[in-house]
Design an enzyme around this catalytic site. Structure first.
Site, short mmCIF file in Angstrom:
data_model
loop_
_atom_site.label_atom_id
_atom_site.label_comp_id
_atom_site.label_asym_id
_atom_site.label_seq_id
_atom_site.Cartn_x
_atom_site.Cartn_y
_atom_site.Cartn_z
N ARG A 108 2.77 30.13 -29.89
CA ARG A 108 2.58 31.07 -28.78
C ARG A 108 2.16 30.35 -27.50
O ARG A 108 2.21 30.94 -26.43
CB ARG A 108 1.48 32.09 -29.12
N ARG A 162 1.10 55.39 -29.84
CA ARG A 162 -0.01 54.51 -30.19
C ARG A 162 -0.57 53.82 -28.94
O ARG A 162 0.17 53.55 -28.01
CB ARG A 162 0.45 53.45 -31.20
N LYS A 222 12.50 40.25 -31.31
CA LYS A 222 12.71 38.96 -31.98
C LYS A 222 12.40 39.01 -33.47
O LYS A 222 13.02 38.31 -34.26
CB LYS A 222 11.96 37.84 -31.27
N ARG A 227 -0.10 43.17 -22.26
CA ARG A 227 0.45 42.23 -23.25
C ARG A 227 1.53 41.35 -22.61
O ARG A 227 1.63 40.16 -22.92
CB ARG A 227 1.02 42.98 -24.45
N ARG A 274 8.19 54.79 -27.91
CA ARG A 274 7.97 54.80 -29.36
C ARG A 274 6.99 55.90 -29.75
O ARG A 274 6.05 56.19 -29.03
CB ARG A 274 7.36 53.46 -29.83
#
Length: 213
Positions: free
Chosen positions: A88, A160, A13, A171, A127
């Site tokens: 949020r 990471r 987003k 998350r 990633r």
């Protein structure tokens, strides 16, 4: 054109918000940027936010809303804006609605970039980041020429902690619990639009432009 972007972490987003900002000439506003700017300029709101952040605490909703509304009052946001990463939670959304009503304004669109959890876990756990220059790659979508080595500086690439599957899952759990209810909230407000976030970036953007006109 006043837009709020919704979507799970890793749904893309933020990237779409930047593209909307460029195409329509409206500011891309993220709470992280607002915090940094206020702290750097040492504003009263910035000082308040910093006292929480220095202790590792979440900045309270009412202070976040004050910072956002203060940002929306600036000249560059007169024609509209695209909000990314805020609200949020339902209390934040309600506070934003109330603050906008006070100045006779309301949001035009809430755009949900919809991506299933398993796609997000695959995306984020693939990633890789360079420890030297911070360059980012993806083992599937944007691989380096030589595995584990940064194309730009030759530094070592790492996964990471933020992108590890178990962290991503955590998350996502927080997102479903706190942020997913916003989809119902904005559906009831009659401004929710959903786009398929599993297709490539340009196709997602094309769908958004189709909505915004």
């Amino acid at each position: 054109m006043k837009i709020v972007m919704l979507g799970a972490p890793g749904a893309g987003k933020g990237t779409q918000a930047k593209m909307i900002s460029e195409k329509y000439g409206i500011p891309h506003i993220s709470t992280g940027d607002i915090f940094r700017a206020n702290i750097k300029e040492n504003t009263e709101l910035g000082q308040k936010a910093k006292t929480y952040m220095d202790k590792g605490l979440l900045v309270p909703d009412e202070l976040v809303v004050d910072l956002v509304v203060d940002r929306l009052a600036q000249d560059d946001a007169k024609k509209g804006y695209v909000l990314d990463g805020f609200p949020r939670t339902i209390p934040q959304a309600e506070a934003l609605t109330a603050a906008l009503e006070k100045i006779g304004e309301k949001l035009d669109y809430a755009i949900d970039v919809d991506v299933p959890d398993e796609n997000i876990i695959q995306r984020m756990s693939g990633r890789r980041a360079c420890v030297s220059c911070g360059g980012t790659y993806h083992i599937k979508y944007n691989p380096t020429k030589k595995e584990g080595v940064c194309d730009a500086c030759g530094g070592e690439l790492i996964l990471r902690d933020d992108d590890k599957p178990e962290t991503v899952q955590q998350r996502l759990s927080v997102y479903h619990e706190q942020t997913q209810p916003l989809i119902d909230y904005y559906t009831k407000a009659g401004i929710l639009k959903e786009v398929d976030g599993t297709v490539d970036l340009d196709a997602v953007f094309e769908a958004i432009v189709g909505i915004l006109g």
